[in-house]
Design a protein around this motif. Structure first.
Motif, PDB file in Angstrom:
ATOM      1  N   GLU A  91       0.821  -1.209   0.000  1.00 32.48           N
ATOM      2  CA  GLU A  91       0.000   0.000   0.000  1.00 32.48           C
ATOM      3  C   GLU A  91       0.858   1.263   0.000  1.00 32.48           C
ATOM      4  OE1 GLU A  91      -3.639   0.638   0.486  1.00 32.48           O
ATOM      5  OE2 GLU A  91      -3.548  -1.241  -0.619  1.00 32.48           O
ATOM      6  N   GLY A  92       2.163   1.098   0.229  1.00 31.20           N
ATOM      7  CA  GLY A  92       3.065   2.235   0.179  1.00 31.20           C
ATOM      8  C   GLY A  92       3.256   2.968   1.489  1.00 31.20           C
ATOM      9  N   VAL A  93       3.021   2.282   2.639  1.00 29.84           N
ATOM     10  CA  VAL A  93       3.240   2.950   3.922  1.00 29.84           C
ATOM     11  C   VAL A  93       4.711   3.315   4.079  1.00 29.84           C
ATOM     12  CG1 VAL A  93       1.277   1.856   5.061  1.00 29.84           C
ATOM     13  CG2 VAL A  93       3.527   0.765   5.187  1.00 29.84           C
ATOM     14  N   ARG A  94       4.957   4.399   4.796  1.00 29.82           N
ATOM     15  CA  ARG A  94       6.325   4.871   5.014  1.00 29.82           C
ATOM     16  C   ARG A  94       6.869   4.488   6.383  1.00 29.82           C
ATOM     17  NH1 ARG A  94       7.731   9.102   1.753  1.00 29.82           N
ATOM     18  NH2 ARG A  94       9.813   8.769   2.665  1.00 29.82           N
ATOM     19  N   GLY A  95       6.013   3.908   7.238  1.00 31.40           N
ATOM     20  CA  GLY A  95       6.430   3.458   8.555  1.00 31.40           C
ATOM     21  C   GLY A  95       5.416   2.469   9.105  1.00 31.40           C
ATOM     22  N   LEU A  96       5.862   1.626  10.034  1.00 37.48           N
ATOM     23  CA  LEU A  96       4.993   0.600  10.608  1.00 37.48           C
ATOM     24  C   LEU A  96       5.148   0.560  12.126  1.00 37.48           C
ATOM     25  CD1 LEU A  96       5.605  -2.397   8.157  1.00 37.48           C
ATOM     26  CD2 LEU A  96       3.402  -1.269   8.543  1.00 37.48           C
ATOM     27  N   VAL A  97       4.016   0.418  12.818  1.00 39.68           N
ATOM     28  CA  VAL A  97       4.004   0.088  14.244  1.00 39.68           C
ATOM     29  C   VAL A  97       3.369  -1.291  14.348  1.00 39.68           C
ATOM     30  CG1 VAL A  97       3.131   0.692  16.515  1.00 39.68           C
ATOM     31  CG2 VAL A  97       3.865   2.494  14.962  1.00 39.68           C
ATOM     32  N   TYR A 286       3.935   6.270  22.498  1.00 42.14           N
ATOM     33  CA  TYR A 286       5.370   6.250  22.235  1.00 42.14           C
ATOM     34  C   TYR A 286       5.731   5.370  21.044  1.00 42.14           C
ATOM     35  CZ  TYR A 286       5.632   9.148  26.259  1.00 42.14           C
ATOM     36  OH  TYR A 286       5.453  10.203  27.115  1.00 42.14           O
ATOM     37  N   GLY A 287       4.825   4.472  20.658  1.00 51.16           N
ATOM     38  CA  GLY A 287       5.023   3.795  19.385  1.00 51.16           C
ATOM     39  C   GLY A 287       5.049   4.810  18.254  1.00 51.16           C
ATOM     40  N   MET A 288       4.096   5.741  18.260  1.00 53.49           N
ATOM     41  CA  MET A 288       4.040   6.775  17.233  1.00 53.49           C
ATOM     42  C   MET A 288       5.159   7.800  17.399  1.00 53.49           C
ATOM     43  SD  MET A 288       1.657   5.801  15.320  1.00 53.49           S
ATOM     44  CE  MET A 288       0.397   4.529  15.427  1.00 53.49           C
ATOM     45  N   TYR A 289       5.525   8.089  18.621  1.00 55.92           N
ATOM     46  CA  TYR A 289       6.599   9.043  18.913  1.00 55.92           C
ATOM     47  C   TYR A 289       7.921   8.584  18.298  1.00 55.92           C
ATOM     48  CZ  TYR A 289      10.083  11.274  22.070  1.00 55.92           C
ATOM     49  OH  TYR A 289      11.154  11.945  22.607  1.00 55.92           O
ATOM     50  N   TRP A 290       8.265   7.310  18.541  1.00 51.08           N
ATOM     51  CA  TRP A 290       9.535   6.802  18.018  1.00 51.08           C
ATOM     52  C   TRP A 290       9.465   6.588  16.510  1.00 51.08           C
ATOM     53  CZ3 TRP A 290      13.416   7.758  20.877  1.00 51.08           C
ATOM     54  CH2 TRP A 290      13.342   7.657  22.264  1.00 51.08           C
ATOM     55  N   LEU A 291       8.293   6.202  16.005  1.00 49.64           N
ATOM     56  CA  LEU A 291       8.182   6.000  14.561  1.00 49.64           C
ATOM     57  C   LEU A 291       8.384   7.324  13.818  1.00 49.64           C
ATOM     58  CD1 LEU A 291       7.664   4.048  12.249  1.00 49.64           C
ATOM     59  CD2 LEU A 291       5.237   4.623  12.395  1.00 49.64           C
ATOM     60  N   LYS A 292       7.806   8.390  14.314  1.00 46.69           N
ATOM     61  CA  LYS A 292       7.982   9.695  13.662  1.00 46.69           C
ATOM     62  C   LYS A 292       9.460  10.061  13.603  1.00 46.69           C
ATOM     63  CE  LYS A 292       6.540  14.534  13.866  1.00 46.69           C
ATOM     64  NZ  LYS A 292       5.701  15.538  14.574  1.00 46.69           N
TER      65      LYS A 292
END
Length: 343
Positions: A91-97, A286-292
């Motif tokens: 799908e072209g995601v740029r990051g994954l959690v 913090y999953g989203m925090y570190w992914l960003k």
């Protein structure tokens, strides 16, 4: 009080069903200013804990300015999780959690992401290998020790049982080994019996039924996942006429993990002695925090964080942000800081 528990369970279950219907990974969203869509997975939606985490994911992604596709439910199937990761990448995601179902099996999915240059943050479960920017998790060995102490301080001798998680997951292994080792070292008068329940309610129910039939003198129970095991454990104790509140001499001391509203209600009613509150809100945050940060090309190293936790290297090349997980008893069950009091 038990009526309140039932109402809470029903409300969370309805929420989970509504969310499960939104989990199509083919849904499209606009590209965000952070550089693209991101994907997320949850291991299952039959647990109020994971239903709550599922709810937090889009909220916390939005707080970080990330454009999240609806989280995908792996349905406790490691093969499905690998397929879901592949589909999200297509799908072209740029990051994954990602939350692994099996700590070893997820490595195949991590390799797919690495081959496409897509950073991954692992939440709740650490992989046994592969490349992740960060693992967001509480110290699961500490869970087992905290549960051991909570039971050991209340039960002086006799038999206790731990209803274990899936031993294919590092969480199940860590909680089981640490509880077992703590009991042996600190409370040798207690004999530990074990039920391998694989995070499945039916296995917890049948296992407890059989064990309580053979051992009606059980004095304590450790539930490694209250979200899945609390209801079947209470029913099993009731069937064996062993379900009595705190203060009754026949009370079986029961301690769990998760910190869901149903556990907090059971603590208030005296049916549950304690739980270790696993931070569903902070896992998503913090999953989203570190992914960003990882999507921006940042790298990390062991040491204290700016949010009161510690990054440790749990295996070569794998860093873990170890978030706090407090023990909840009748003394602090109404603390507004507990995520289970804020749904």
């Amino acid at each position: 009080m038990r009526t309140k528990v039932i109402r809470l369970a029903a409300a969370v279950a309805v929420s989970g069903l509504m969310l499960a219907g939104c989990g199509s990974i083919k849904d499209k969203t606009a590209t965000s200013a952070t550089g693209g869509r991101i994907g997320a997975t949850v291991p299952l939606l039959t647990s109020p804990f994971w239903q709550a985490y599922h709810n937090y994911v889009p909220r916390m992604a939005k707080q970080q300015g990330l454009d999240a596709l609806p989280a995908v439910n792996a349905d406790n199937d490691s093969a499905k999780l690998i397929t879901d990761i592949g589909t999200l990448l297509a799908e072209g995601v740029r990051g994954l959690v990602v939350t692994p179902v099996d700590s070893a099996a997820v490595v195949a999915g991590l390799k797919q992401a690495d081959n496409k240059g897509v950073p991954v943050v692992s939440v709740d479960v650490a992989p046994e290998g592969g490349k992740v920017a960060m693992v967001v998790r509480a110290d699961n060995r500490a869970y087992g020790v905290k549960a051991c102490d909570a039971i050991g301080r209340r039960v002086k001798s006799g038999k206790v049982v731990q209803v274990m998680g899936d031993l294919a997951s590092v969480n199940g292994r860590d909680r089981s080994a640490s509880f077992r080792d703590c009991m042996k070292q600190k409370y040798p008068a207690l004999k530990v019996l074990e039920i391998p329940a694989e995070w499945k309610a039916d296995k917890a129910s049948s296992g407890l039924d059989s064990l309580l039939t053979a051992n009606p003198d059980i004095k304590g129970v450790y539930l490694q996942a209250g979200g899945v095991y609390l209801a079947p454990a209470e029913q099993a104790l009731k069937r064996k006429n062993l379900f009595f509140p705190f203060g009754d001499p026949r009370h079986v001391v029961t301690v769990s993990n998760d910190g869901i509203p149903q556990e907090l209600a059971a603590i208030r009613s005296g049916d549950l002695d304690a739980t270790v509150s696993q931070p569903a809100d902070a896992y998503a945050k913090y999953g989203m925090y570190w992914l960003k940060k990882a999507m921006a090309g940042e790298t990390f190293k062991p040491g204290p964080t700016d949010h009161g936790s510690q990054i440790v290297e749990i295996s070569p090349g794998i860093l873990e942000d170890q978030l706090p997980a407090p023990v909840v008893t009748k003394d602090n069950v109404d603390d507004k800081a507990l995520w289970g009091n804020n749904l």
